[in-house]
Design a protein around this motif. Structure first.
Motif, short mmCIF file in Angstrom:
data_model
loop_
_atom_site.label_atom_id
_atom_site.label_comp_id
_atom_site.label_asym_id
_atom_site.label_seq_id
_atom_site.Cartn_x
_atom_site.Cartn_y
_atom_site.Cartn_z
N LEU A 22 33.13 25.19 7.19
CA LEU A 22 34.12 25.49 8.23
C LEU A 22 34.95 24.24 8.57
O LEU A 22 36.18 24.29 8.62
CB LEU A 22 33.41 26.00 9.49
CG LEU A 22 34.24 26.04 10.78
CD1 LEU A 22 35.41 27.01 10.66
CD2 LEU A 22 33.36 26.43 11.98
N ALA A 23 34.26 23.10 8.76
CA ALA A 23 34.97 21.86 9.13
C ALA A 23 35.93 21.45 8.01
O ALA A 23 37.08 21.08 8.28
CB ALA A 23 33.96 20.75 9.41
N SER A 24 35.48 21.56 6.75
CA SER A 24 36.38 21.22 5.63
C SER A 24 37.60 22.11 5.65
O SER A 24 38.72 21.66 5.38
CB SER A 24 35.73 21.45 4.27
OG SER A 24 34.50 20.86 4.21
N SER A 25 37.37 23.40 5.96
CA SER A 25 38.50 24.32 5.93
C SER A 25 39.48 23.99 7.05
O SER A 25 40.69 24.09 6.87
CB SER A 25 38.02 25.78 5.99
OG SER A 25 37.54 26.13 7.28
N LEU A 26 38.96 23.56 8.21
CA LEU A 26 39.85 23.19 9.32
C LEU A 26 40.69 21.97 8.96
O LEU A 26 41.89 21.91 9.22
CB LEU A 26 39.03 22.91 10.58
CG LEU A 26 38.60 24.14 11.37
CD1 LEU A 26 37.45 23.82 12.32
CD2 LEU A 26 39.78 24.72 12.17
N ARG A 27 40.06 20.97 8.34
CA ARG A 27 40.81 19.76 7.95
C ARG A 27 41.81 20.09 6.84
O ARG A 27 42.92 19.56 6.83
CB ARG A 27 39.86 18.65 7.51
CG ARG A 27 39.10 17.99 8.65
CD ARG A 27 40.01 17.22 9.61
NE ARG A 27 39.23 16.55 10.67
CZ ARG A 27 39.49 16.63 11.97
NH1 ARG A 27 40.50 17.34 12.42
NH2 ARG A 27 38.74 15.99 12.84
N GLN A 28 41.40 20.98 5.94
CA GLN A 28 42.30 21.33 4.83
C GLN A 28 43.62 21.94 5.32
O GLN A 28 44.65 21.74 4.71
CB GLN A 28 41.59 22.31 3.89
CG GLN A 28 42.46 22.75 2.74
CD GLN A 28 41.66 22.77 1.44
OE1 GLN A 28 40.82 21.90 1.18
NE2 GLN A 28 41.90 23.77 0.62
N LEU A 51 26.28 15.86 8.26
CA LEU A 51 27.21 16.48 9.22
C LEU A 51 28.20 15.46 9.79
O LEU A 51 29.34 15.79 10.09
CB LEU A 51 26.43 17.13 10.38
CG LEU A 51 25.85 18.53 10.13
CD1 LEU A 51 24.94 18.93 11.28
CD2 LEU A 51 26.96 19.57 9.94
N ALA A 52 27.74 14.21 9.89
CA ALA A 52 28.60 13.15 10.45
C ALA A 52 29.84 12.92 9.59
O ALA A 52 30.85 12.39 10.08
CB ALA A 52 27.80 11.87 10.59
N LYS A 53 29.80 13.31 8.32
CA LYS A 53 31.00 13.16 7.47
C LYS A 53 32.04 14.22 7.78
O LYS A 53 33.20 14.11 7.41
CB LYS A 53 30.63 13.31 5.99
CG LYS A 53 29.69 12.25 5.50
CD LYS A 53 29.51 12.36 4.00
CE LYS A 53 28.51 11.29 3.59
NZ LYS A 53 27.78 11.57 2.40
N PHE A 54 31.60 15.31 8.41
CA PHE A 54 32.50 16.44 8.61
C PHE A 54 32.93 16.60 10.07
O PHE A 54 33.97 17.19 10.34
CB PHE A 54 31.81 17.74 8.15
CG PHE A 54 31.56 17.77 6.68
CD1 PHE A 54 32.52 18.30 5.82
CD2 PHE A 54 30.39 17.25 6.14
CE1 PHE A 54 32.30 18.32 4.46
CE2 PHE A 54 30.17 17.27 4.77
CZ PHE A 54 31.12 17.80 3.94
N PHE A 55 32.11 16.11 11.00
CA PHE A 55 32.39 16.33 12.43
C PHE A 55 32.59 15.01 13.14
O PHE A 55 31.92 14.01 12.85
CB PHE A 55 31.24 17.12 13.08
CG PHE A 55 31.24 18.57 12.67
CD1 PHE A 55 31.97 19.50 13.38
CD2 PHE A 55 30.56 18.98 11.54
CE1 PHE A 55 32.01 20.83 12.99
CE2 PHE A 55 30.58 20.31 11.13
CZ PHE A 55 31.31 21.23 11.86
N ASP A 56 33.51 15.00 14.13
CA ASP A 56 33.72 13.80 14.93
C ASP A 56 32.54 13.57 15.87
O ASP A 56 32.19 12.43 16.14
CB ASP A 56 35.01 13.94 15.74
CG ASP A 56 36.22 14.13 14.83
OD1 ASP A 56 36.40 13.29 13.94
OD2 ASP A 56 36.94 15.13 14.98
N ALA A 258 28.10 16.22 -1.22
CA ALA A 258 27.46 15.51 -0.09
C ALA A 258 26.01 15.93 0.11
O ALA A 258 25.23 15.19 0.70
CB ALA A 258 28.26 15.75 1.19
N ILE A 259 25.66 17.12 -0.35
CA ILE A 259 24.28 17.58 -0.08
C ILE A 259 23.40 17.66 -1.32
O ILE A 259 22.20 17.86 -1.20
CB ILE A 259 24.26 18.96 0.64
CG1 ILE A 259 24.94 20.04 -0.21
CG2 ILE A 259 24.85 18.88 2.02
CD1 ILE A 259 24.76 21.44 0.34
N GLU A 260 24.00 17.48 -2.52
CA GLU A 260 23.18 17.74 -3.71
C GLU A 260 22.05 16.73 -3.91
O GLU A 260 21.04 17.04 -4.53
CB GLU A 260 24.03 17.88 -4.98
CG GLU A 260 24.68 16.60 -5.44
CD GLU A 260 25.56 16.85 -6.67
OE1 GLU A 260 25.31 17.83 -7.39
OE2 GLU A 260 26.49 16.07 -6.89
#
Ligand code: UDP
Ligand code: GLC
Ligand code: MN
Length: 320
Positions: A22-28, A51-56, A258-260
């Motif tokens: 969801l966060a990636s889609s918002l930034r995209q 999660l820290a890479k995706f959320f402020d 990021a998660i693999e």
């Protein structure tokens, strides 16, 4: 810092991965708004780091349980008892306005204009359109509202056992008071509508801005073949398939790397694979299966396989 935020919630790793997508889609789609996630202890330390890479901001909150889990049992979605944890979003008073989004939503066009709406703005629920769906809503953080919601939950319970019932009890004049608080369906489009009203989807579908993967079968339970860019076993309609594949494209492009490296458990450890049998699907009751059948999603390799159906027919016809 912007005083407006998109807010989501995850109480476990599966939903946290949904939140990353969801966060990636918002930034995209170019939003500059603050991205905020509420998490509980059920999210593992590894996943919190990612999660820290995706959320402020990541904020740990207490799990709030439905006062009436029996109702959720009746709805066959006991896992939704924890959705009352969503109420914590009203406590984010550092923001003047927020948009809450379930972590099973995906944004495909910019939706910043939602911040011009007032509390409580939301889309009608497809199951009962006099109620709003609480997967996407515009609200104004306030300690007073938070306390009143908690008091109401303790006093009256929630008619559906989750946050949506309670929020509709609290904002009970939503359906009649102000049409400006009814958001267009394009801000919370559920896949079921591509089965129940395909002509409308064909006419208006190109306007859709947010897809909501409502229901027990989440995109992360579907098996995806990353090299082909296709779902393995999905046999619902083409529109639903396209949306779940869109979710997976975002997942593979922005989240998977990021998660693999992490030692993920259960269905998450097999997320991007070619062998559908290795995916752990949620167990389904007869009612769930019936609903899936109605939507054209037969489990044709398992319970609904031709072999099983043939056996059943033989039993009825020949009493075998
Ligand atoms: N949620 C969660 N953990 C759970 C169940 C739900 O974190 O075990 C959160 C998550 O943000 C999710 C929202 O609560 O999107 C509502 O649940 P869900 O989307 O599964 O409900 P549905 O939209 O399918 O009715
Ligand atoms: C719904 C909503 C979801 C909510 C749940 C429990 O179906 O989509 O956001 O958490 O009901 O009330
Ligand atoms: Mn949802």
């Amino acid at each position: 810092m912007s005083s407006e935020a998109f807010v989501t919630l995850a109480t476990n790793d599966n939903y946290a991965i949904g939140a990353m997508v969801l966060a990636s889609s918002l930034r995209q789609v170019g939003t500059q708004k603050h991205l905020f996630i509420l998490i509980t202890n059920g999210v593992s330390d590894n996943i919190r780091e990612v999660l820290a890479k995706f959320f402020d901001t990541i904020q740990l909150v207490d799990l709030l349980h439905s006062p009436d889990p029996k109702i959720l049992q009746a709805l066959k979605r006991p896992e939704l008892a924890v959705t009352l944890t969503k109420l914590h979003c009203w406590k984010l008073t550092q923001f003047t306005k927020c948009v809450f989004m379930d972590s099973d939503t995906l944004v495909i066009k910019n939706i910043d204009e939602l911040f011009e709406r007032d509390e409580l703005s939301a889309v009608p629920d497809v199951g009962w359109p006099d109620c709003f769906n609480s997967g996407v809503f515009v609200y104004q953080p306030s300690d007073v509202t938070f306390n009143q919601l908690i008091e109401m939950a303790a006093r009256d319970g929630s008619f559906d056992g989750g946050d949506q019932g309670l929020l509709n009890q609290y904002f009970s004049d939503w359906s009649t008071k102000d049409i400006g608080r009814h958001l267009s369906f394009i801000y919370n489009m559920t896949l079921a509508s591509t089965y129940s009203y395909l002509p409308a989807y064909k006419r208006f579908g190109q306007n859709v801005k947010v897809i909501h993967f409502l229901g027990a079968l989440k995109p992360w339970y579907c098996s995806y073949n990353a090299s082909m860019g296709k779902l393995n076993t999905f046999i619902g309609n083409d529109q639903a398939r396209d949306f779940i594949e869109k979710w997976w494209q975002m997942m593979v492009a922005n989240v998977h790397s990021a998660i693999e490296q992490l030692n993920l458990v259960g269905s998450m450890s097999n997320m991007v694979i070619d062998n559908p049998a290795a995916i752990q699907q949620p167990s389904s009751s007869n009612e769930d299966r019936y609903q899936a059948w109605q939507q054209g999603q037969m489990d044709y390799l398992g319970a609904d396989s031709f072999e099983n159906i043939q056996k059943r027919l033989d039993q009825s016809i020949h009493g075998q």
